[in-house]
Motif scaffolding. Structure first.
Motif: not given
Length: 488
Positions: A273-282, A447-458
């Motif tokens: 979602s683009n709303s931070p309500d009840h979000a677990r990770f950013k 061939f693909k290599c993909n990276s995604v970064a997350w930050e824990c909110v809750k």
């Protein structure tokens, strides 16, 4: 003592370098205020009292307008509200003893050498006795019919979707966009339509295929682009899976037998979602790398028929080399966004030394420590050799790759959903803390290599973590994996 002193020195270096600009800025401002602006506190108060209310109002409006303009020009933040995984029942288990028995019963493995080769692949794969395959694989020969594939699809997809909705306050009626990915099996109607049949008609949908095990992170990238241009409060449901029933290779070519040995049933679902309500990770940085312009990369994971017309996926002997090259390219782009200044400086110094001393001395490039940027790593559980290669390339410890190895052992290679099982492992172990950063790395055909970064909110609560895919088994992990010979 020497080790603790070196650690203290490194920590002090990182603290100073990472905050160098802030330190310089504060010192400069303090100096300017002290020398160039000799205004006393009483003078400031007096001048403020002489200001008219209209001037104060205009300043406030201008400040608010500038802040509003800055917010509108900045891309919207994207959040992971919740995720869920398919948890197979014990009746789908395929322990090594069952695999050995079935290998001798398979009509297409006509010689003992082919049987022995398949069993050696399985022995060194890193898979445990609790990995699961669909009903179709328990038949001799396996049931490769369309009906069996549809049955497996409905089982794994809707179990994962039910799991994610059970953990969140978001209702199915609040989903605005649906993204489903499955690499090889793509029926008509597509999987997205199968899910929409149980949601509602006005949901926008996308169905991805042929993207390999990296399709889960490709879906995250697509969802981010949609959410950054969508109205606030938009929700995207991502479903990632790989359907095995119709993909069993019934030939005897060694380069095409490996998928039969390591792929297992699984699925994952995510609500973004683009709303931070009840979000677990950013959501942080997303970097996608594709090397399909090179012929060796394009054909290293290739679906085709063997000499006898049996359809399967051929894995090239250059797969690990190709994966390593794609990883290096991906890291070069990803590192500039996530590494702290202290690590970037060391890389720059190393590069400068190599340039200046070229031809006179062999200077090794400094390998940045990504543990200064991330607390957790979710490496696609594509196989034991894949995890080993990434661990060596990034200089990670066994603890850093524990989630990947244990996911491979417990669930096998579940393709694009594997990283959600790894994230669930970290949370089930109670290791996730607010503010922790997670790096997900996935590889796929192309061939693909993909990276995604997350930050824990809750972090997940104790009850939520216990109800995940690791329920009933997390207390047995980590397990010690046996050493195996590298030759197959």
């Amino acid at each position: 003592m020497a080790c603790s002193r070196a650690q203290f020195t490194k920590t002090l270096y990182q603290l100073v370098v990472n905050n160098f600009l802030a330190i310089v800025a504060v010192a400069s401002i303090a100096t300017v205020l002290q020398r160039a602006w000799p205004v006393k506190h009483d003078d400031i108060v007096g001048r403020l009292r002489t200001l008219r209310p209209v001037h104060i109002l205009m300043a406030a409006v201008l400040t608010a307008a500038v802040a509003k303009l800055r917010r509108t020009r900045r891309p919207k933040d994207v959040y992971l509200v919740e995720y869920g995984c398919f948890r197979p029942k014990p009746c789908y288990r395929t322990p090594f003893a069952t695999c050995r028995e079935h290998a001798h019963l398979m009509p297409y493995l006509i010689d003992e050498e082919s049987v022995s080769f398949a069993l050696r692949l399985l022995e060194r794969s890193g898979l445990g006795d609790e990995t699961c395959v669909p009903d179709a694989y328990h038949y001799m020969p396996p049931d490769r019919s369309l009906e069996a594939s549809r049955d497996e699809t409905e089982l794994v997809i809707f179990d994962a979707i039910d799991d994610v909705f059970a953990k969140t306050t978001v209702k199915p009626s609040e989903i605005d966009v649906l993204i489903v990915n499955c690499s090889i099996f793509t029926p008509t109607p597509v999987f997205a339509d199968m899910v929409l049949n149980r949601l509602r008609a006005d949901v926008r949908s996308v169905n991805l295929s042929g993207m390999g095990c990296s399709a889960g992170l490709v879906s995250v990238s697509l969802a981010r682009n949609i959410l950054q241009s969508a109205p606030p409060g938009t929700h995207v449901l991502i479903v990632s899976t790989e359907i095995l029933s119709s993909q069993y290779y019934t030939g005897a070519e060694r380069a095409m037998l490996l998928p039969n040995c390591i792929f297992r049933m699984g699925a994952g679902a995510m609500i973004l979602s683009n709303s931070p309500d009840h979000a677990r990770f950013k959501l942080g940085r997303v970097v996608r790398t594709t090397t399909a312009a090179r012929d060796t990369s394009y054909r290293c994971v290739f679906q085709e028929e063997d000499d006898r017309g049996n359809l399967g996926v051929r894995l090239s002997k250059d797969l690990l080399v190709t994966a390593g090259q794609a990883l290096k390219t991906n890291i070069a782009a990803f590192a500039t966004h996530v590494l702290p200044a202290s690590e970037k400086l060391l890389v720059a110094v190393s590069l400068l030394k190599r340039t200046l001393l070229s031809g006179r001395a062999k200077v090794r490039m400094y390998r940045p420590d990504f543990r200064t940027a991330f607390e957790h790593f979710c490496i696609h559980a594509g196989g034991r050799a894949v995890i080993d290669e990434v661990q060596r390339g990034l200089g990670l410890s066994d603890d850093d790759v524990e989630a990947s190895r244990m996911t491979l052992h417990r669930f096998g290679n579940t393709s694009s959903s594997s990283m959600l099982y790894e994230l669930a492992y970290i949370e089930a172990k109670g290791r996730m803390r607010k503010g922790d950063r997670v790096w997900m790395i996935a590889f796929g055909s192309g061939f693909k290599c993909n990276s995604v970064a997350w930050e824990c909110v809750k972090p997940a609560g104790a009850g939520a973590a216990a109800d995940g895919p690791w329920a009933g088994s997390i207390h047995r992990y980590p397990v010690r994996l046996p050493e195996v010979a590298k030759e197959v």
